[in-house]
Design a protein around this motif. Sequence first.
Motif, mmCIF file in Angstrom:
data_model
loop_
_atom_site.group_PDB
_atom_site.id
_atom_site.type_symbol
_atom_site.label_atom_id
_atom_site.label_comp_id
_atom_site.label_asym_id
_atom_site.label_seq_id
_atom_site.Cartn_x
_atom_site.Cartn_y
_atom_site.Cartn_z
ATOM 1 N N ASN A 1 -39.609 -53.688 25.787
ATOM 2 C CA ASN A 1 -39.375 -54.918 24.725
ATOM 3 C C ASN A 1 -40.497 -54.640 23.583
ATOM 4 O OD1 ASN A 1 -37.132 -56.421 25.208
ATOM 5 N ND2 ASN A 1 -39.032 -57.874 26.794
ATOM 6 N N SER B 1 -29.772 -46.129 28.974
ATOM 7 C CA SER B 1 -28.896 -47.994 28.841
ATOM 8 C C SER B 1 -29.441 -49.037 30.002
ATOM 9 C CB SER B 1 -26.966 -48.361 29.307
ATOM 10 O OG SER B 1 -26.636 -46.606 28.111
ATOM 11 N N TRP B 2 -31.013 -49.037 29.366
ATOM 12 C CA TRP B 2 -31.577 -50.450 30.204
ATOM 13 C C TRP B 2 -31.279 -51.133 30.088
ATOM 14 C CZ3 TRP B 2 -37.619 -48.712 30.880
ATOM 15 C CH2 TRP B 2 -37.124 -47.082 31.218
ATOM 16 N N ASN B 3 -31.116 -53.380 30.928
ATOM 17 C CA ASN B 3 -31.360 -53.964 30.155
ATOM 18 C C ASN B 3 -31.392 -54.599 29.017
ATOM 19 O OD1 ASN B 3 -29.046 -54.663 32.320
ATOM 20 N ND2 ASN B 3 -30.785 -55.194 33.293
ATOM 21 N N GLU B 4 -32.708 -54.465 28.353
ATOM 22 C CA GLU B 4 -33.639 -54.684 27.643
ATOM 23 C C GLU B 4 -32.597 -53.772 25.938
ATOM 24 O OE1 GLU B 4 -36.828 -54.716 30.100
ATOM 25 O OE2 GLU B 4 -34.627 -53.337 29.829
ATOM 26 N N GLU C 1 -29.500 -52.449 25.871
ATOM 27 C CA GLU C 1 -28.961 -53.023 25.990
ATOM 28 C C GLU C 1 -28.457 -54.339 25.338
ATOM 29 O OE1 GLU C 1 -25.824 -52.132 26.303
ATOM 30 O OE2 GLU C 1 -25.802 -50.308 27.361
ATOM 31 N N GLU C 2 -30.010 -55.662 25.618
ATOM 32 C CA GLU C 2 -29.137 -56.684 24.863
ATOM 33 C C GLU C 2 -29.688 -56.543 23.158
ATOM 34 O OE1 GLU C 2 -29.241 -60.990 23.876
ATOM 35 O OE2 GLU C 2 -28.766 -60.107 26.199
ATOM 36 N N ARG C 3 -30.802 -55.808 22.935
ATOM 37 C CA ARG C 3 -31.088 -55.820 21.847
ATOM 38 C C ARG C 3 -29.085 -54.838 20.348
ATOM 39 N NH1 ARG C 3 -30.861 -54.860 17.059
ATOM 40 N NH2 ARG C 3 -32.390 -55.151 15.435
ATOM 41 N N LYS D 1 -24.960 -54.615 21.246
ATOM 42 C CA LYS D 1 -23.618 -55.913 20.769
ATOM 43 C C LYS D 1 -23.485 -55.479 19.185
ATOM 44 C CE LYS D 1 -26.033 -60.142 22.884
ATOM 45 N NZ LYS D 1 -26.620 -60.443 22.712
#
Length: 706
Positions: free
Chosen positions: A415, A438-441, A443-445, A448
């Motif tokens: 982050n 493709s880490w979650n953080e 992917e989240e930012r 989409k």
Amino acid sequence: MEALGALSLAGNILQFAGFAKKIVSSSRQLRDLGSTEEHAELEVISGEIRGYLARIQLPEDLLAGLQPSKEIESIRALSVQCDSVARALLDKLDGLKPKYKDGRLGRTETIYKALLSVWSKEEIERLHNRLETIAASVERNLAAYDRQRLFNRLNILALENRRLEVHRADEIRQLRAVFNDLFEDMGHRLRDDKSRSQTIVALLEATSQGSRLSTEQIILEQLRFDTINDRYELIRPAHKDTFQWLFDTTERDSPVTFNEWLTSQDSVYWISGKPGSGKSTLMKFLSSHPSTSEALQVWAGESKLVKAEFFFWNSGKNELQKSQGGLIRSLLYQILRHCPDLIPVAYPHIRGLQNLEDTAGAESLLSLAKQNILVPLSDTGLRDTLRRISLRARESQTKFCFFIDGMDEYHGKPNSAIQLMEDLRHLFNAKMCLSSRSWNEFEERFGKMNTRKLYMQDFNAVDITAYINDKFEEDENFQELEGKDTYGVILTKEIADASNGVFLWVFLVVRSFQEGLTNGDLISDLQRRLKELPTDLNEYFKKILVSDVDEFYHSHSAQMFFVTLEAAEELPLMAYWFMGDEDPDYAIKLEKQQLSMQKVNKRMKQMNKRLNACCKGLLEVQEQSLKDGEDALPSSIYFSRRVNFLHRTVRDYLNLESTKQMLHQWCSPSFDADESICKALVAQINYARVYSAFTVPQNVMPPRWG
């Protein structure tokens, strides 16, 4: 004291001498000194003299360690005389001020008449003659000046310009032409009353320009760090004809192509993918491809376009290769070498130091540079510099595009990396092409943004197939196989399908096949090989260590992997040669001797073979550029070839606890990686230091104008 400093000092002495002669001349009225008033304040005249005094003083430190020529020593002596004259004048003028209301002279009174009240006519005449003698001496020095010394400095400036890649080549060429013209018949120019003033002004303007160019180089040198380009240079270039689909105008799986993003107003494009899928190779390809610049210029329109890139490198030994500070320094360096006119904006405090008409300012500039005060390198200082540049860039409508690779390799929380990218984007109103796993953080930012992202494994199939075909076409053993035209096509498709878009896995498989082909493998053998190879990279690495590396080499293999992991920087290939010595005290017992170049090369070649046998390509030898001047040293051969991991995924695998446990079992219980590194480097230095030019003096700045 260097060439341009001497010329600048000479010009300032001449200007002061001319000004001072007017003051003590009985035929000059006060208005002839440049005053627009019918009468002028004595304070104004004193201020002028103080300004000249600052420019004709010469700090002793400026000459430290130098051997000035006779002409420079002469100019220096004349500056001391001028200093004495200036102080005498100031003393007398300060004594006059109480005699005149508000320090003002009468409407018809001359400076000469005022000075007669505190000086005798003979004293004023002697001072006038002294100034005449000083001016004549300076003119003779300039007429006889060794212009080769000057042009040598211009050559150094041009070399530094190329090394730092500053966009100032045209200015340096023009500066050379100006000086060449000035020194044509310099003696006549200075003897002629009409041209003397113009010549002095032109000389000072030219030396001032040289000062500014030199100052820019000092600033850029402070921002630059030794490993600034290492990661970029070590990334393998894209295989021929791959990645061209990114510039297609037709739609693929993604509704909007990368090429369309380049010309659009959208600010972020995210490239992601599995480990080893080729993200860094793609980012290197995109950041340097002409089509990228052409499309971005469409977006920028009439505005100036600046591109910059940074490749985070978690495996790098220098903290700057994976930190916020390293990113900002690299971006600043690239922006300012492309737009050197922004340097005074980035560092406004240099305005009063960079003009070499003020030799004290020049000394202050060099002193601050040596103390690392000139360019603030803290994260806060770097961010402040970025803000100043961004404000000016917005005013000038300059457009920026940043290519930043490996956000997952940033030394900090994901982050934090995302926030850093957001800050940069808003600061410069820039376009940014980013890449990461493709880490979650991430992917989240970024995940989409359906039309502004790309997953490498989804687009690699065509390029992977092309790579396999090219490698097989280049392999003579494969070309001699029966059935290559039929079963070979099937095999290529099977490899591509099994790869799941991971280019590194394909690279390892093709290399394994080429080894088999060397041993006479048939198509059927290659098909069986493919079925037996793990598709997971970590499992593949384990297979290489356990099965491909001969058990006889396991001990050496483990030692090589551990020292590569633990070393503070990439170790030279030659250091690994000494690690094989079985005598624990070999580094101490080793006699200093100079090896022939033939023997050094022989050892390098043998060590390369040993590295391949023990590590099977997971560690590889890489040519690395040395610091300026070091590549010319006889001992450079010991340090230019260094050992590094094939890929970050190899380092990640070796850092797994299970892998370390296995490697520890292969090592001797007494083995210590740090101790092994120290002994190997001591042994290598004992050999290399025999050369008289083993090292470059530390903390010595390149020759500058001063």
